[in-house]
Design a protein around this motif. Structure first.
Motif: not given
Length: 543
Positions: A486-489, A497-501, A505-506
């Protein structure tokens, strides 16, 4: 026009007729139409008792039309012409089919990919109406979308209360919080599960706001409704008996085609309905979407308004109801509860545990081939791979004689449209460019290299669909998961948490659920997404 179900094969006609006759002798059509929750056994009865409201939706949803009409008028008066739907599973798949078939625009957010969410967020925010659809409000993806949009509206000087519509069950935590926030709230029938909710507020409200004629859907469904209590001339019984009988006889891979249909994308909705409803207790029917029919003995071809071994023809509203009825019938034939999803929660729980950790356990790759890292345990007996083509070859060879390969991509499903193409390119040339940048292209490239079915799902979307079948169905799947850097979280306001994390995790949580069952599963991580997809597709040509 009602729905017709026809068979193109004598053996299936005989099997379906025999099974339908047995079901009729047991009083199933009349009992199902009357909402008898005991049809699937004593263990299933408590769940079924609160999940059969879909049987009468063509009538019980009609009072919603007035409320929906007022919402549509308000949105138009406010100039809100960009409708964004935040929902997962049945809350997004049915509206996507309805609006696609009506050729009206709807932006569907059923992803945790930061790039895909950011693309929607940056598109006409000033005229965006966000529809938040969740039975309880606890769905992590939808909750994240709501939080992100609330902040974006406020940062733009827009009152979220004038831009957010919530669809939920009466008395849910989401209803309470939405009313406190001043959002417009539409209540859905609580006695309908998500994947059976096409004709509830979950399907109708976002579709109408986007411009679809939802009254027509109910009219078409109402036309077929009286047929569903009959012993003869009952399309739901005929279809359900065929699906169930074929699966019992070993034809449990349902290849669904809609190439000539005016209905757009119905196989994706059917995929969730059937996979999540039947894939449990080591049994189930695996829908295969976007594939050409093969010669495998365990495949059954179903056509939507196009020729198949089973052909289902009719308008969309009636198709929704007939496929739901047929799935319930097939559940009885298979001896499973078609209304629960016992294995869906496992991946969610794994994700929550991973998010509590300071760092995600991404592990060390067993192989690095250019911009692609290979993680996981290779199938038993597979030699150490020298490159990515060896990995793909090994996975294909590991598929059992009655099995399948599932490709699961936790990526931006719209990123391929960002691929540059030459100025003045024809649409065909543009399509070639997009296909060459699309991870979904991998499905077809691998499918021609095996006689077994290959499915493709976007994560986490498929977790609310085929994810149940992957873990609860037969032990014959091989799994290829794809994740990307992910380059632009995007931060999730109010969450650690961020969307990328969350997305990673999912993916790891689901991989853990598969590994715990001994399912062969490999994760490919793209350290550069665009280059990684290109490299992966190139490697598949060497298989």
């Amino acid at each position: 026009m009602s729905v017709s179900v026809t068979f193109g094969e004598d053996d299936l006609t005989e099997q379906a007729s025999e099974t339908a006759g047995r079901l009729v002798s047991e009083g199933v059509p009349q009992s199902l139409a009357a909402g008898d929750p005991t049809l699937w056994g004593p263990e299933a009865a408590p769940e079924a008792a609160v999940r059969l409201g879909w049987l009468n939706l063509p009538l019980t949803s009609r009072p919603l039309l007035g409320e929906i009409g007022e919402l549509v008028e308000w949105a138009r008066a406010e100039g809100l012409d960009h409708v964004v739907l935040a929902g997962m599973g049945g809350s997004s798949l049915a509206p996507e089919v309805i609006t696609g078939s009506a050729d009206v625009p709807l932006t569907v957010l059923d992803t945790t990919d930061p790039g895909q969410v950011r693309r929607a967020l940056e598109d006409r925010l000033e005229s965006t109406l966000l529809v938040v659809a969740s039975k309880s409000g606890g769905t992590v993806e939808t909750d994240s979308h709501r939080r992100i949009y609330e902040k974006a509206f406020r940062d733009a000087g827009i009152d979220p209360a004038r831009r957010i519509v919530v669809i939920t069950d009466p008395g849910s935590p989401l209803e309470l919080s939405a009313r406190e926030a001043g959002y417009r709230v539409v209540l859905a029938d609580p006695n309908v599960g998500g994947r059976y909710s096409a004709l509830t507020a979950f399907g109708l409200v976002p579709s109408a706001l986007a411009g679809a004629d939802v009254e027509r859907l109910l009219d078409d469904a109402a036309e077929v409704l009286p047929l569903l209590s009959r012993s003869e001339g009952n399309p739901g019984l005929d279809l359900g008996a065929a699906l169930g009988a074929a699966a019992v006889a070993g034809r449990d891979k349902l290849v669904i085609e809609d190439g000539l249909s005016e209905i757009s994308g119905l196989p994706d909705w059917i995929e969730q309905l059937i996979a999540e409803s039947t894939g449990k207790s080591g049994r189930g029917i695996l829908p295969v979407v976007g594939a050409d029919p093969g010669d495998a003995d365990d495949e059954l071809l179903a056509g939507i308004d196009t020729d198949g071994v089973v052909t289902v023809a009719g308008p969309l509203g009636a198709q929704f109801l007939v496929w739901e009825y047929a799935t319930a019938v097939a559940g009885r034939v298979l001896g499973i509860d078609p209304f629960n999803q016992p294995n869906v929660a496992e991946s969610k729980e794994n994700t929550a545990k991973l998010l509590d950790r300071s760092e995600l356990p991404v592990g060390t790759p067993i192989l690095v081939d250019g911009p692609v890292e290979v993680h996981g345990e290779l199938p038993p007996g597979m030699e150490a791979p020298k490159n990515l083509s060896d990995v793909l070859t090994g996975l294909l060879e590991a598929i059992p004689s009655d099995g399948y390969l599932a490709v699961m991509a936790y990526l931006d499903r719209e990123a391929a449209f960002d691929a540059p193409y030459p100025e003045g390119a024809s649409f065909e040339e543009m399509t070639d460019v997009w296909s060459a940048a699309d991870p979904a292209t991998l499905r077809g490239m691998l499918a021609v290299r095996t006689e077994r079915p290959v499915t493709f799902g976007w994560g986490p979307r498929f977790l609310h669909s085929t994810g149940q079948y992957h873990k609860g169905g037969p032990q014959n799947g091989v799994f290829l998961q794809i994740t990307g850097a992910v380059e632009n979280d995007l931060e999730v306001p109010g969450k650690p948490y961020t969307l990328g994390r969350l997305q990673l995790a999912q993916a790891l949580g689901d991989l853990g659920a598969l590994a715990s069952r001994g399912r062969p599963a490999v994760r490919l991580h793209l350290t550069d997404r665009a280059a990684g997809v290109a490299h992966l597709l190139a490697a598949s040509r060497e298989v």
